[in-house]
Scaffold this active site. Structure first.
Site, PDB file in Angstrom:
ATOM      1  N   TYR A  12      -0.344  -0.214  -3.737  1.00 31.29           N
ATOM      2  CA  TYR A  12      -1.657   0.363  -4.300  1.00 31.29           C
ATOM      3  C   TYR A  12      -1.651   1.819  -3.862  1.00 31.29           C
ATOM      4  O   TYR A  12      -1.549   1.906  -2.524  1.00 31.29           O
ATOM      5  CB  TYR A  12      -2.834  -0.327  -3.948  1.00 31.29           C
ATOM      6  CG  TYR A  12      -2.706  -1.888  -4.110  1.00 31.29           C
ATOM      7  CD1 TYR A  12      -1.908  -2.602  -5.140  1.00 31.29           C
ATOM      8  CD2 TYR A  12      -3.609  -2.835  -3.508  1.00 31.29           C
ATOM      9  CE1 TYR A  12      -2.075  -3.884  -5.124  1.00 31.29           C
ATOM     10  CE2 TYR A  12      -3.835  -4.033  -3.585  1.00 31.29           C
ATOM     11  CZ  TYR A  12      -2.897  -4.753  -4.359  1.00 31.29           C
ATOM     12  OH  TYR A  12      -3.015  -6.023  -4.278  1.00 31.29           O
ATOM     13  N   LYS A  57       2.103  -3.967   6.546  1.00 34.52           N
ATOM     14  CA  LYS A  57       2.613  -3.985   5.217  1.00 34.52           C
ATOM     15  C   LYS A  57       3.804  -3.837   5.081  1.00 34.52           C
ATOM     16  O   LYS A  57       4.859  -4.574   4.232  1.00 34.52           O
ATOM     17  CB  LYS A  57       1.907  -2.955   4.352  1.00 34.52           C
ATOM     18  CG  LYS A  57       0.353  -3.139   4.320  1.00 34.52           C
ATOM     19  CD  LYS A  57       0.098  -4.397   3.314  1.00 34.52           C
ATOM     20  CE  LYS A  57      -1.542  -4.670   3.281  1.00 34.52           C
ATOM     21  NZ  LYS A  57      -1.763  -5.870   2.636  1.00 34.52           N
ATOM     22  N   TYR A  87      -1.755  -0.924  10.690  1.00 41.05           N
ATOM     23  CA  TYR A  87      -2.136  -1.537   9.557  1.00 41.05           C
ATOM     24  C   TYR A  87      -1.138  -1.436   8.455  1.00 41.05           C
ATOM     25  O   TYR A  87      -0.545  -2.418   7.972  1.00 41.05           O
ATOM     26  CB  TYR A  87      -3.510  -1.176   8.773  1.00 41.05           C
ATOM     27  CG  TYR A  87      -3.538  -1.443   7.639  1.00 41.05           C
ATOM     28  CD1 TYR A  87      -3.908  -2.656   7.043  1.00 41.05           C
ATOM     29  CD2 TYR A  87      -3.224  -0.542   6.607  1.00 41.05           C
ATOM     30  CE1 TYR A  87      -3.895  -2.771   5.865  1.00 41.05           C
ATOM     31  CE2 TYR A  87      -3.435  -0.703   5.178  1.00 41.05           C
ATOM     32  CZ  TYR A  87      -3.658  -1.867   4.790  1.00 41.05           C
ATOM     33  OH  TYR A  87      -3.603  -2.218   3.463  1.00 41.05           O
ATOM     34  N   SER A 125       0.775  -1.348   0.080  1.00 45.04           N
ATOM     35  CA  SER A 125      -0.162   0.036  -0.042  1.00 45.04           C
ATOM     36  C   SER A 125       0.885   1.168  -0.007  1.00 45.04           C
ATOM     37  O   SER A 125       1.925   1.170   0.648  1.00 45.04           O
ATOM     38  CB  SER A 125      -0.865  -0.159   1.105  1.00 45.04           C
ATOM     39  OG  SER A 125      -1.295   1.206   1.419  1.00 45.04           O
TER      40      SER A 125
HETATM   41  P1  NAD Z   1     -11.036  -7.206   1.482  1.00 47.64           P
HETATM   42  O1  NAD Z   1     -11.175  -6.995   2.869  1.00 47.64           O
HETATM   43  O2  NAD Z   1     -12.090  -6.750   0.546  1.00 47.64           O
HETATM   44  O3  NAD Z   1     -10.282  -8.513   0.915  1.00 47.64           O
HETATM   45  C1  NAD Z   1      -9.506  -8.998   1.636  1.00 47.64           C
HETATM   46  C2  NAD Z   1      -9.848 -10.638   1.841  1.00 47.64           C
HETATM   47  O4  NAD Z   1      -8.773 -11.155   2.892  1.00 47.64           O
HETATM   48  C3  NAD Z   1     -11.337 -10.628   2.640  1.00 47.64           C
HETATM   49  O5  NAD Z   1     -12.025 -11.499   1.548  1.00 47.64           O
HETATM   50  C4  NAD Z   1     -11.127 -11.377   3.729  1.00 47.64           C
HETATM   51  O6  NAD Z   1     -12.142 -12.236   4.076  1.00 47.64           O
HETATM   52  C5  NAD Z   1      -9.699 -12.108   3.540  1.00 47.64           C
HETATM   53  N1  NAD Z   1      -8.803 -12.413   4.799  1.00 47.64           N
HETATM   54  C6  NAD Z   1      -8.562 -11.482   5.776  1.00 47.64           C
HETATM   55  N2  NAD Z   1      -7.819 -12.301   6.512  1.00 47.64           N
HETATM   56  C7  NAD Z   1      -7.648 -13.655   6.351  1.00 47.64           C
HETATM   57  C8  NAD Z   1      -7.143 -14.809   6.768  1.00 47.64           C
HETATM   58  N3  NAD Z   1      -6.526 -14.840   7.934  1.00 47.64           N
HETATM   59  N4  NAD Z   1      -7.157 -15.964   6.137  1.00 47.64           N
HETATM   60  C9  NAD Z   1      -7.787 -15.978   4.769  1.00 47.64           C
HETATM   61  N5  NAD Z   1      -8.544 -14.891   4.423  1.00 47.64           N
HETATM   62  C10 NAD Z   1      -8.491 -13.753   5.004  1.00 47.64           C
HETATM   63  O7  NAD Z   1      -9.643  -6.038   1.151  1.00 47.64           O
HETATM   64  P2  NAD Z   1      -9.420  -5.496  -0.100  1.00 47.64           P
HETATM   65  O8  NAD Z   1      -9.741  -3.980  -0.426  1.00 47.64           O
HETATM   66  O9  NAD Z   1      -9.745  -6.338  -1.355  1.00 47.64           O
HETATM   67  O10 NAD Z   1      -7.952  -5.605  -0.053  1.00 47.64           O
HETATM   68  C11 NAD Z   1      -6.975  -6.652  -0.482  1.00 47.64           C
HETATM   69  C12 NAD Z   1      -5.701  -6.301   0.037  1.00 47.64           C
HETATM   70  O11 NAD Z   1      -5.027  -5.128  -0.765  1.00 47.64           O
HETATM   71  C13 NAD Z   1      -5.272  -6.248   1.323  1.00 47.64           C
HETATM   72  O12 NAD Z   1      -4.175  -6.922   1.723  1.00 47.64           O
HETATM   73  C14 NAD Z   1      -5.201  -4.885   1.801  1.00 47.64           C
HETATM   74  O13 NAD Z   1      -4.786  -4.536   2.850  1.00 47.64           O
HETATM   75  C15 NAD Z   1      -4.663  -4.288   0.328  1.00 47.64           C
HETATM   76  N6  NAD Z   1      -4.844  -2.862   0.172  1.00 47.64           N
HETATM   77  C16 NAD Z   1      -6.174  -2.473   0.069  1.00 47.64           C
HETATM   78  C17 NAD Z   1      -6.248  -1.209  -0.211  1.00 47.64           C
HETATM   79  C18 NAD Z   1      -7.630  -0.722  -0.397  1.00 47.64           C
HETATM   80  O14 NAD Z   1      -7.862   0.765  -0.291  1.00 47.64           O
HETATM   81  N7  NAD Z   1      -8.668  -1.474  -0.662  1.00 47.64           N
HETATM   82  C19 NAD Z   1      -5.170  -0.422  -0.520  1.00 47.64           C
HETATM   83  C20 NAD Z   1      -3.674  -0.828  -0.445  1.00 47.64           C
HETATM   84  C21 NAD Z   1      -3.721  -2.192  -0.151  1.00 47.64           C
HETATM   85  C1  WQD Z   2      -9.367   9.706   1.230  1.00 48.68           C
HETATM   86  C2  WQD Z   2      -9.586  11.034   1.554  1.00 48.68           C
HETATM   87  C3  WQD Z   2      -9.549  11.756   3.712  1.00 48.68           C
HETATM   88  C4  WQD Z   2     -13.540   9.566   4.521  1.00 48.68           C
HETATM   89  C5  WQD Z   2      -6.625   4.475   3.124  1.00 48.68           C
HETATM   90  C6  WQD Z   2      -5.604   3.727   3.977  1.00 48.68           C
HETATM   91  C7  WQD Z   2      -4.608   3.371   3.113  1.00 48.68           C
HETATM   92  C8  WQD Z   2      -5.111   2.511   1.891  1.00 48.68           C
HETATM   93  C9  WQD Z   2      -6.067   3.319   1.108  1.00 48.68           C
HETATM   94  C10 WQD Z   2      -5.082   0.170   2.392  1.00 48.68           C
HETATM   95  C11 WQD Z   2      -8.650  11.521   2.514  1.00 48.68           C
HETATM   96  C12 WQD Z   2     -10.833  12.018   2.969  1.00 48.68           C
HETATM   97  C13 WQD Z   2     -12.339  10.219   3.882  1.00 48.68           C
HETATM   98  C14 WQD Z   2     -14.469  10.381   4.673  1.00 48.68           C
HETATM   99  C15 WQD Z   2     -13.132  12.347   4.025  1.00 48.68           C
HETATM  100  N1  WQD Z   2      -5.694   1.549   2.330  1.00 48.68           N
HETATM  101  N2  WQD Z   2     -12.109  11.222   3.741  1.00 48.68           N
HETATM  102  N3  WQD Z   2     -14.222  11.853   4.577  1.00 48.68           N
HETATM  103  O1  WQD Z   2      -6.916   7.437   4.059  1.00 48.68           O
HETATM  104  O2  WQD Z   2      -6.000   7.888   1.539  1.00 48.68           O
HETATM  105  O3  WQD Z   2      -6.184   5.719   2.571  1.00 48.68           O
HETATM  106  O4  WQD Z   2      -7.373   3.669   2.411  1.00 48.68           O
HETATM  107  O5  WQD Z   2      -4.099   0.133   2.248  1.00 48.68           O
HETATM  108  O6  WQD Z   2      -3.744   2.528   3.793  1.00 48.68           O
HETATM  109  O7  WQD Z   2      -5.045   4.838   4.900  1.00 48.68           O
HETATM  110  O8  WQD Z   2      -8.310   6.905   1.788  1.00 48.68           O
HETATM  111  O9  WQD Z   2     -10.557   6.936   1.424  1.00 48.68           O
HETATM  112  O10 WQD Z   2      -9.848   6.767   3.692  1.00 48.68           O
HETATM  113  O11 WQD Z   2      -9.345   8.976   2.511  1.00 48.68           O
HETATM  114  O12 WQD Z   2     -13.068  13.576   3.827  1.00 48.68           O
HETATM  115  O13 WQD Z   2     -15.595  10.110   5.253  1.00 48.68           O
HETATM  116  O14 WQD Z   2     -10.938  11.300   1.777  1.00 48.68           O
HETATM  117  O15 WQD Z   2      -9.368  12.695   4.985  1.00 48.68           O
HETATM  118  O16 WQD Z   2      -8.114  12.967   2.528  1.00 48.68           O
HETATM  119  P1  WQD Z   2      -6.815   7.241   2.596  1.00 48.68           P
HETATM  120  P2  WQD Z   2      -9.518   7.369   2.299  1.00 48.68           P
END
Ligand code: NAD
Ligand code: WQD
Length: 337
Positions: free
Chosen positions: A176, A152, A148, A124
């Protein structure tokens, strides 16, 4: 070639399963469904017309995960499974470290036992902390502000150490930026449990009338309009980056790290406007104090992914909002009936 997708029932995992199947890969999915619905798997099959095995299995259960590797001859793993809520990770740090790190250690030990040496890992942009300048390049200093994010960063370190100890491994780390939107069919999308933490799912729930208004977290940042700026990327573009990573890097030993973003930064108020245009709905909002731990702005330099993975984001903000709204309006309660 067969890929095991951990977390394949989740938001990004389900979209990546579709792109893998459409690109001719076989897949198997492992998920404990702690943050997802098995219905997403039926929808993947509906979109692609293809079938695959699903293992309802927890990465914390070493024996069960080992059985999956005994049952399936996989050539590589895309590892999405993990917990991802920043606020919850501050409340429950030990649970986040245990689930994300122990789960990954189990997976990596079992992969090595079965001589499966290819892994693509979901990292991330959070590992850059508050970046010293923009856009963010992969060799910027790394730091985190919450448990969190630390999971990562530590997992990235574990993967690097693993490669040093065993040069057979091909590790691709994708960092991402902010994934939003949904598959154009409207059959799969993001289905957060409870009140959404992230901006776009929140806006989408205001648009369908489930939530009264958006709280904009701060309007005094040093950005174009004072609100936070992020690099939003269509989840399908992000999914395609995984397919490219498998295509280009699975037989290249080493640790390969890429930013996956569009390179464009949009403010919260720009996102509100773009979503209003795409949905035809008014998004009521109020200005609130900054959210603790938020940074003013964040966007990627994704040149390395372009040069080495031949990957460039194809979808623009209008597409992201249109597809996010299509999913939300067709599935107001997500995967629940
Ligand atoms: P998500 O929660 O929709 O998907 C994660 C999946 O992992 C879920 O289906 C959950 O049931 C499964 N899971 C969690 N712990 C588990 C375990 N111990 N064993 C088996 N399954 C398990 O989340 P997502 O948004 O699809 O994210 C996928 C990955 O990408 C995650 O690792 C997340 O940290 C990373 N990521 C997400 C974002 C974002 O904004 N969505 C941004 C950066 C990185
Ligand atoms: C985006 C912008 C908020 C909600 C998070 C995690 C990051 C990654 C992606 C997993 C910011 C603003 C938000 C609301 C708002 N996840 N906001 N009102 O914080 O960039 O990233 O998700 O890896 O680790 O930290 O994403 O969508 O929460 O916020 O004003 O109700 O929207 O302040 O500027 P963020 P976000």
């Amino acid at each position: 070639m067969k890929i095991l997708v951990t977390g394949g029932a989740g938001y990004i995992g389900s979209h990546t399963c579709v792109e893998l199947l459409n690109s001719g890969y076989e897949i198997a999915v492992l998920d404990n469904l702690s943050n997802s619905s098995e219905k997403s798997l039926d929808r993947i099959k509906e979109i692609t017309g293809k079938d695959f095995e699903f293992y309802k299995c927890d990465l914390l259960d070493f024996e069960e995960v080992n059985k999956v590797f005994e049952a399936e001859q996989v050539d590589g793993v895309i590892h999405f499974a993990g917990l991802k809520a920043v606020g919850e990770s501050v409340q429950k740090p030990l649970w986040y470290y245990h689930n994300n790190i122990t789960g990954t250690l189990n997976l990596l030990k079992i992969m090595e036992m079965h001589k499966v040496y290819n892994i693509v890992f979901s990292s991330s942009a959070t590992v850059y902390g508050n970046p010293k300048s923009l856009p963010i390049v992969e060799d910027f200093p790394l730091s985190t502000t919450n448990p969190y994010g630390s999971t990562k960063l530590y997992i990235e370190g574990i993967l690097k150490d693993l490669f040093v100890s065993n040069n057979n491994f091909s590790v691709t780390i994708l960092r991402y930026f902010n994934p939003i939107g949904a598959h154009k069919s409207g059959l799969i999308g993001e289905d957060p449990k409870g009140i959404p933490n992230n901006l776009m799912p929140y806006i989408q729930q205001v648009a369908i009338g489930k939530l009264p208004q958006l709280s904009v977290f701060g309007n005094q940042y040093p950005t174009k309009d004072g609100t936070g700026v992020r690099d939003y990327i269509h989840v399908v573009d992000l999914s395609i980056a995984h397919v490219k990573a498998v295509e280009k890097k699975s037989d290249v030993a080493g640790v390969h790290i890429y930013n996956i973003g569009t390179g464009n930064g949009y403010s919260v108020l720009e996102m509100v406007k773009a979503f209003e245009k795409a949905s035809g709905k008014e998004i009521k909002y109020k200005i609130c104090p900054n959210r603790p731990g938020d940074i003013p702005a964040c966007f990627a330099d994704a040149t390395k992914a372009k040069n080495e993975l031949d990957w460039v984001a194809q979808y623009n903000l209008e597409d992201m909002c249109r597809d996010g709204w299509n999913w939300q309006s067709k599935n107001p309660n997500g995967y629940e009936e």
